[in-house]
Design an enzyme around this catalytic site. Structure first.
Site, PDB file in Angstrom:
ATOM      1  N   SER A 583       1.069  -1.098  -0.112  1.00 26.41           N
ATOM      2  CA  SER A 583       0.030  -0.025   0.023  1.00 26.41           C
ATOM      3  C   SER A 583       0.914   1.227  -0.008  1.00 26.41           C
ATOM      4  O   SER A 583       1.863   1.276   0.483  1.00 26.41           O
ATOM      5  CB  SER A 583      -0.872  -0.161   1.206  1.00 26.41           C
ATOM      6  OG  SER A 583      -1.538   1.370   1.482  1.00 26.41           O
ATOM      7  N   TYR A 596      -2.432   0.034  10.997  1.00 27.09           N
ATOM      8  CA  TYR A 596      -2.385  -0.632   9.444  1.00 27.09           C
ATOM      9  C   TYR A 596      -1.054  -0.141   8.692  1.00 27.09           C
ATOM     10  O   TYR A 596      -0.547  -0.920   7.926  1.00 27.09           O
ATOM     11  CB  TYR A 596      -3.752  -0.099   8.721  1.00 27.09           C
ATOM     12  CG  TYR A 596      -3.673  -0.398   7.232  1.00 27.09           C
ATOM     13  CD1 TYR A 596      -4.188  -1.664   6.828  1.00 27.09           C
ATOM     14  CD2 TYR A 596      -3.439   0.676   6.167  1.00 27.09           C
ATOM     15  CE1 TYR A 596      -4.356  -1.796   5.401  1.00 27.09           C
ATOM     16  CE2 TYR A 596      -3.556   0.338   4.794  1.00 27.09           C
ATOM     17  CZ  TYR A 596      -3.979  -1.042   4.455  1.00 27.09           C
ATOM     18  OH  TYR A 596      -4.151  -1.383   3.021  1.00 27.09           O
TER      19      TYR A 596
END
Length: 706
Positions: A583, A596
């Site tokens: 990501s 995260y």
């Protein structure tokens, strides 16, 4: 010809009077109907094997006069799925007049080009080499099939005598000859010398049967094959135990699967010495009866008889010299044990080629075995794609049936090596191979994409299949996985995928998914660590449970899936690709993202560490960094969208536009964009790249790697 019965034990009677009545008067439609019924029963013929035809009157578009036309399955078709577009249509009188220019068997191949001068339907499929075999026989409907029961007699040492006695002279006999114009003339001669026969047995090859109508031909075919099968059944055991009796006892079912999954990647590595091969495994009872028998050592090297069999299975199989319960944990030692067997097989095949080749023979093809037999465990087949490997295994099972029957009634005889070579390296066969589409970029590759039942994972899986790969679909959710499997089956066919329940936090499920990849396809080449979840909370709101699941799925999941895959990749020793879907958050700091974002950073650096360690094995490890892939993604479930919207002070509905506007390209990112990035790494142009990060985020300057 009178129809005698519709009750059969060894073949399936599938004729439906009501369906056939709808086709009355249309001989071509009835040909297709009959063909599909015959092809639906693999006891009658093999996939892609055999040929069917009909002759009927049609108006000549040039003269307007009624003329006799033969419709016949075209080159490369399958009667089980035959449609009108798969038929060749030829003027019968023109086809038969070719005998006036036929220059003899040494000029056989030139006749194929002349078939084109006989074409009636300009949209016709290319006529096959079997065309004259049907054309010179006068019957309206003809079936040429390769039923195991008939070939068992045709391949028996005294098959001609058995055929004569079994059918009382009502089935003719033509000795083995390569299909072509001369064989067509021989069939006509056999009929002329034996008027009133109902069919002809071709030595070592197959069966011709016929009728005045589609139905009569269908029933005649069933009756002849039924009689052959009854004769074999009555003789099993009379000469002694089948295949000389059992020598090896099979492992239990689950133990066979486990052993097969362990050995398959090693075998695939050997078989992929020239190009990546896809595998197929079967432990069918008929296979086990043969490979566990005393006669295996005598019969296996003989090879097969029917051309349809050895064209797909090679001239003979490789038999593994391993105990059924061999400890396979020391991979290096097992490879050292097996290497001489593979070298010997390649040398045998090379000698076969060099001994039998002609001045104009095509170059030698891959010398690796297609069929590998492991007594006590099962049979492996390796070929260019899953369908070809599966069909090869089916054909060798047919060959086993033939050997079993021939040995029960007489003695099995295989095709002489030179005759086999003349078929395998036939220039017409080579031309057919050259006409086949070129391999796609991922042909021969096996991919396991975690979380591939939806969203990004499914998009990657679809992209890979479209580019020639096979995939192991997986998901935690069984219902979602089943739905994805049905979607792939409908869109790409049953040979494009396998399925496995997979929770990447559970080591046993990781192991089971990789075992499924080995059993279904022979191993794995591409791993895409895509499975993920997201939690967006403030530091105060983050719980230990939140933290643990993020790190368990994203970091530990990526590591343990990679760890398991590396064991398989090293067994194969043909390199591979690991792609980690990370990501932009691995590089960009933002609010409400501690768990995260830090887990994604760990994924990114873990990828670099793995790339450094696995380079010596030619295993490439690369990263794709997406951002804001909203479409069909589980990542937006569970409050993530709400959390991100809250962090940016906007509504959930405004998120897609928000994410697009903050990028340099002002683009919304879709699952297909991530799939294209994964293909960029695996498609062959970046085979010397590892440890890389490819951003697919529309351009987020803060996420630039620096």
């Amino acid at each position: 010809m009178s129809v005698k019965t519709t009750s059969f034990k060894h073949v399936s009677y599938l004729w439906d009077e009501a369906e056939a009545a709808k086709l009355a008067g249309d001989e071509v439609a009835l040909l297709i109907y009959r063909s599909n019924l015959l092809g639906a029963d693999l006891r009658l013929t093999n996939y892609g094997g055999g040929n069917t035809s009909c002759k009927a009157m049609a108006k000549d578009p040039l003269t307007g006069e009624e003329t006799e036309i033969m419709w016949i399955k075209g080159s490369g078709g399958d009667i089980g799925t035959l449609t009108k577009s798969g038929l060749a249509a030829l003027y019968v009188d023109r086809l038969r007049s070719l005998k006036n220019v036929y220059r003899g068997i040494e000029h056989e191949d030139e006749m194929v080009e002349l078939f084109n001068h006989c074409i009636y339907d300009l949209a016709s499929k290319a006529p096959s080499i079997d065309t004259p075999l049907h054309g010179f026989l006068p019957f309206k409907h003809i079936d040429h099939l390769h039923p195991d029961a008939a070939i068992a007699i045709a391949a028996a040492k005294d098959g001609k005598k058995i055929t004569q006695e079994l059918f009382g002279g009502t089935i003719g006999w033509v000795e083995w000859q390569k299909p072509g114009f001369d064989l067509g003339l021989q069939l006509k001669q056999c009929l002329d010398e034996n008027p009133g026969i109902r069919g002809i047995m071709l030595g070592s090859h197959g069966l011709f049967t016929w009728g005045d109508t589609a139905y009569e031909s269908y029933v005649n075919t069933l009756e002849v094959i039924e009689k052959c099968a009854e004769y074999l059944e009555a003789n099993y055991g009379k000469k002694g135990p089948v295949f000389g009796g059992q020598k090896v006892e099979s492992l239990a079912v689950e133990d066979r699967k486990k052993q097969a999954a362990k050995i398959a990647p090693i075998l695939r590595g050997f078989c992929s010495s020239e190009r990546h091969m896809i595998g197929h495994f079967t432990d069918d009872a008929r296979v086990l009866e043969f490979i566990n028998s005393n006669d295996l050592e005598r019969l296996a090297p003989l090879g097969t008889s029917c051309p349809d069999h050895f064209l797909r299975t090679k001239i003979s199989p490789l038999v593994l010299d391993l105990a059924k319960d061999e400890d396979l944990s020391d991979v290096a030692a097992i490879k050292e044990r097996l290497a001489p067997s593979f070298e010997a097989y390649r040398q045998m095949y090379t000698d076969y080629y060099n001994t039998c080749k002609h001045d104009n023979s095509p170059a030698i093809r891959d010398a690796n075995p297609v069929i590998i037999l492991y007594p006590g465990v099962g049979m492996f087949a390796f070929s260019k794609d899953k369908q070809t490997a599966r069909v090869a295994a089916e054909f060798y099972t047919n060959a086993i049936n033939v050997m079993k029957g021939a040995e029960a009634i007489s003695e099995y005889t295989s095709l002489p090596r030179q005759e086999a070579f003349n078929i395998e390296y036939w220039l017409l066969e080579e031309a057919k191979l050259q006409r086949m589409p070129k391999p796609k970029a991922l042909s021969g590759k096996i991919a396991l994409i975690t979380g591939s039942a939806g969203g990004i994972g499914k998009a990657i899986a679809k992209k890979f299949v479209k580019e020639g790969a096979v995939v192991v679909l997986n998901d935690m959710n069984a219902e979602r996985l089943e739905s994805a499997g049905e979607e792939f089956k409908k869109e790409f066919g049953r040979d494009s995928y396998a399925t496995a329940i997979l929770d990447v936090t559970k080591e046993t499920q990781i192991e089971a998914a990789l075992e499924e990849a080995a059993l279904a396809f022979g191993g794995v080449d591409i791993i895409v660590n895509n499975a993920g979840l997201s939690i967006s909370k403030t530091i105060e709101d983050h719980t230990e449970k939140d933290w643990d699941i993020l790190y368990d799925v994203l970091v530990k999941g990526q590591f343990f899936v990679t760890q398991g895959a590396v064991k398989v990749l090293r067994k194969q020793a043909i390199g591979g690709d690991i792609i980690n879907i990370v990501s932009k958050n691995a590089l960009v700091s933002g609010p409400n993202n501690a768990g995260y974002g830090s887990a994604k950073s760990a994924q990114l650096h873990l990828s670099r560490l793995n790339a450094a360690e696995l380079g010596a094995d030619h295993i490439r490890v690369n990263v794709v960094n997406p951002d804001a892939v909203i479409s069909d993604s589980n990542i937006w479930a569970g409050g993530w969208a709400e959390g991100r919207a809250k962090a940016y002070g906007i509504t959930v509905a405004e998120l897609p536009a928000y994410y697009a506007k903050r990028t340099l390209l002002n683009e919304i990112i879709l699952p297909d964009d991530i799939a294209n990035a994964c293909f960029a790494f695996t498609g062959g142009l970046l085979n010397k790249s590892t440890g890389n990060v490819l951003n697919v985020d529309g351009g987020v300057a803060m996420a630039f790697v620096r």
